[in-house]
Scaffold this active site. Structure first.
Site, mmCIF file in Angstrom:
data_model
loop_
_atom_site.group_PDB
_atom_site.id
_atom_site.type_symbol
_atom_site.label_atom_id
_atom_site.label_comp_id
_atom_site.label_asym_id
_atom_site.label_seq_id
_atom_site.Cartn_x
_atom_site.Cartn_y
_atom_site.Cartn_z
ATOM 1 C CB CYS B 157 1.757 -6.137 -1.059
ATOM 2 S SG CYS B 157 2.926 -7.348 -0.446
ATOM 3 C CG HIS B 286 3.430 -0.638 -3.558
ATOM 4 N ND1 HIS B 286 2.631 -1.030 -2.511
ATOM 5 C CD2 HIS B 286 4.223 -1.703 -3.834
ATOM 6 C CE1 HIS B 286 2.924 -2.280 -2.174
ATOM 7 N NE2 HIS B 286 3.896 -2.710 -2.956
ATOM 8 C CG HIS B 321 5.377 -3.633 2.337
ATOM 9 N ND1 HIS B 321 4.017 -3.433 2.363
ATOM 10 C CD2 HIS B 321 5.644 -4.280 1.174
ATOM 11 C CE1 HIS B 321 3.484 -3.934 1.258
ATOM 12 N NE2 HIS B 321 4.447 -4.455 0.525
#
Lengths: 269, 391, 84
Positions: B157, B286, B321
């Site tokens: 990620c 994040h 996400h």
């Protein structure tokens, strides 16, 4: 840009017991074959986990990543119809698993990146290492490459007609890369290039050789079988030639339908 | 040598193109839908899905359907083309590409594998041709006029943030004149089931930084920047003045309670720019909405900023996400925050996490001056990256 | 109960791929996590699967899981209590 090479280790050079190289049984028991192979090669290369802390960058390369885990998770999704799936193969299928596990073994907080660019992956990792050295960001870098063969991958590539003239292969190679020459330095990389078009043997020599005492390794990956990071194996061979007295080796590789890569490796003397 | 941003491109569940995405955010419209409509999966979980099929994407991009590109490549091509056009690049120069993805062509491989595990002579090879990560990079390069060095990064990620870092180095070392950097990831049954097996998917709309947060919603999309050397670019959005990648080295999937990796990445990005923490105007966090990430990131904020934590928010309740693309999409949003002078709201926030007491930006705030934005991207394998954009 | 504990130990060894550990090595009352067997959060997810797959016992939230995950014995007790 240039860098020094202090040691190069392939999976065949691993002689230490895996339990010493990866003492954490919790990490070890989740590792697939390729992860074990790559991590043990890395730890053998640095001479034990206690030395991992002295590296200020860990840069890994893989064309296919952890295929066995990817396949296992994909198979479970289909067979078990998306129910009650074990997360471990999913977690381990991530491309930076090997780099992350090396860091975890000795709590190394440094730069840690993974290149996944087919036949260029290893050279891209090496270029990153050389740029970091040139920028003064790193002194000691662990650079490595790994890929694994699986029955499904073999079957698919066979169906694609890729193995008519060549077998497939797999392997792991790790190298200690230094900004400065040390007593252990065995060779140096003095050129790295990504030409836009194929070069002939003659062109390789004209463009990259600096002396008459040069060995050209031109597409010698064919000796090791075809897999994305096979050029790392050629790099390991080139450093061995240097250790055995060759002054300069040019490594040219072009495969997997990609544009070529060229490395010039020289003795440090 | 200064590195500047001269182009932006983005596609996500919020829509096609940077403007469309910004309008949705300004209106507070999330891209999260109750269940996937295009992705084939039995999981009825909320996702941030772009409501266009692969065929429609081929058409949008005027690419022949016979090319049969992966969804990751299709999303990437849109965003890279937009970024290149936005930067008005000179195609006679060396244009590089550092792309990133975590699933690559998995959306197609899934079709192939269903047949293949029954019979190893079955399954269409064209469905597995784009499996590896570099296949999407190659397709993007081919369809966007990339003529220089290109590579692919995959660090879960944080991938796209690392692509930005590598791109900056390529410019410094004069390997390219322009570099397109970012990432693309499509939704896939592989990732939906993967995160489900980790029990970190929220069955409702995700709630980053909220006490009641119960996991993330997956999304898909692509986000890319065009970077140039400052001396080559008379016009630019902002500088990329700091970046760092550090490893949490705590656990393969979980982040440390102290947020070690996150703290080091943010602190080193600031150090590179020679900037002190109090000069950060906004943090695009994040902020995935998982219990672990948001706690760890909050701990890192407190360590670095003490009692003066700058306005921060997670935009993942808008986009979902988007994994490898997240760092690219959020870099684009960070650049546009400086350009337009706005702060993005953190949707679905009600109650601060009791242990930290931090409250993110909850309302869209415009007409404010934003001179510096820190954006975070953290991934499996302890991979933590921060980018610092400044006016 | 004894038989269930033995069976659980075998499932744990098999599913968690515990190297060089036999059921006899596992103390049914020793902690599973941390110092005991040294399991972690990923193993916890796998144990939830074991309970569901072999015993049809569902364990969703982590608040409920904590006391159940103390040891092999507490796992067995939970199974006994909740098995249909």
């Amino acid at each position: 840009m240039k860098c020094y090479i202090d040691r190069v280790t392939t999976e065949h050079d691993v002689v230490t017991d895996i339990k010493l190289l990866i003492p954490d049984a919790g990490l070890r028991r989740r590792m697939s074959r390729v992860i074990k192979s790559a991590v043990t090669t890395a730890v053998e290369c640095v001479g034990g986990i206690e030395n991992i802390g002295s590296y200020d960058a860990i840069i890994t390369a893989t064309g296919w990543g952890c295929l066995t885990d990817s396949e296992r998770f994909l198979r479970n999704i289909i067979v078990d119809k998306e129910q009650l799936l074990n997360p471990t193969p999913f977690i381990q299928s991530t491309f930076n698993t090997v780099g992350g596990q090396i860091a975890l073994l000795n709590h190394n907080h440094c730069y840690n990146v993974t290149y996944v660019n087919r036949s260029h992956s290893f050279e891209d990792a090496l270029l990153d290492a050389m740029m970091r050295i040139a920028d003064g960001e790193s002194e000691n870098i662990l650079v490595g490459a790994f890929d694994e063969q699986t029955p499904s991958q073999h079957r698919i590539m066979e169906r694609m007609g890729i193995f008519r003239n060549i077998n497939d292969g797999e392997g792991a190679v790790f190298a200690q890369i230094r900004a400065h020459r040390s007593a252990e330095s065995i060779a140096q990389v003095t050129a790295i290039d990504f030409p836009a078009h194929s070069l002939s043997k003659q062109e390789c020599l004209e463009k990259f050789a600096t002396s008459e005492n040069v060995v050209l390794m031109y597409n010698t990956y064919t000796l090791h079988g075809l897999y994305p990071t096979v050029s790392a194996r050629c790099f390991a061979e080139a450093t061995r030639l240097i250790q055995n007295g060759t002054k300069e080796v040019i490594v040219y590789n072009e495969y997997f339908g990609a544009t070529p890569t060229v490395l010039r490796i020289q003795c440090v003397g | 040598m200064g590195i500047v941003v001269t182009g932006v491109g983005m596609i996500s569940a919020l829509g096609v193109g940077v403007d469309c995405n910004l309008v949705s955010i300004r209106k507070g419209l999330s891209g999260i839908s109750a269940t996937p409509k295009i992705l084939k999966t039995g999981n009825k979980l909320p996702v941030g899905e772009l409501q266009m099929t692969n065929d429609e994407l081929h058409k949008l991009l005027t690419i022949q359907p016979q090319e049969h590109l992966s969804r990751t490549a299709l999303l990437g091509i849109w965003a890279v083309r937009e970024a290149l056009k936005n930067a008005n690049v000179d195609y006679s120069k060396r244009i590089g590409l550092v792309s990133s993805t975590s699933v690559g062509g998995m959306d197609l491989t899934e079709h192939f594998f269903e047949k293949f595990i029954e019979d190893d002579k079955a399954g269409r090879l064209r469905d597995v041709r784009m499996h590896d990560c570099a296949a999407s990079t190659d397709a993007i390069a081919r369809h966007c006029g990339i003529n220089g060095y290109r590579t692919t990064i995959s660090t879960a990620c944080s991938s796209a943030a690392n692509a930005v870092i590598t791109g900056a180095k390529l410019l410094k070392h004069n390997i390219v004149d322009y570099v397109v950097v970012g990432g693309s990831d499509a939704l896939s049954a592989f990732t939906v089931n993967g995160f489900k097996s980790l029990m970190i998917l929220d069955e409702k709309h995700c709630r980053p930084f909220d006490e009641s947060r119960a996991g993330l919603n997956l999304g898909e999309g692509a986000g890319y920047l065009v970077l140039q050397r400052e001396e080559d670019a008379p016009l630019y959005y902002c500088h990329l003045s700091g970046y760092a990648n550090r490893n949490d080295a705590h656990h393969q999937t979980a982040s440390s309670a102290e947020g070690n990796g996150a703290y080091l990445a943010m602190a080193d990005a600031l150090k590179m720019a020679g900037m002190s923490p109090e000069n950060v105007d906004y943090i695009n966090a994040h902020g995935t909405g998982t219990g672990n990430n948001d706690a760890s990131e909050s701990a890192a904020f407190i360590r670095l900023f003490g009692n003066n934590i700058p306005p921060f928010s997670s935009t993942k309740a808008f986009t979902g996400h988007t994994l490898a693309a997240a760092g690219g999409i959020e870099a684009v949003l960070s650049v546009m925050a400086i350009k337009t002078g706005c702060l993005y709201p953190n949707l679905n926030f009600n109650t601060p996490i009791s242990a930290y007491g931090l409250t993110p930006v909850c309302k869209y705030t415009d007409c404010t001056r934003v001179d510096s934005v820190l954006t975070n991207s953290f991934g499996f394998g302890g991979n933590c990256s921060s980018l610092l954009f400044t006016r | 109960m004894e038989q269930l504990i033995q069976e659980l130990k075998e499932h744990l060894i098999e599913e968690l791929n515990l190297e060089e550990i036999t059921p006899e090595d596992i103390d049914a009352e020793a902690p599973l996590f941390g110092d005991g067997l040294g399991l972690d959060s990923i193993d916890a997810l796998e144990i939830i699967l074991i309970l569901e797959k072999y015993y049809g016992v569902k364990l969703a939230n982590s608040a409920e899981a904590k006391p159940v995950f103390q040891s092999v014995k507490t796992l067995a007790e939970y199974i006994m209590k909740n098995r249909g």
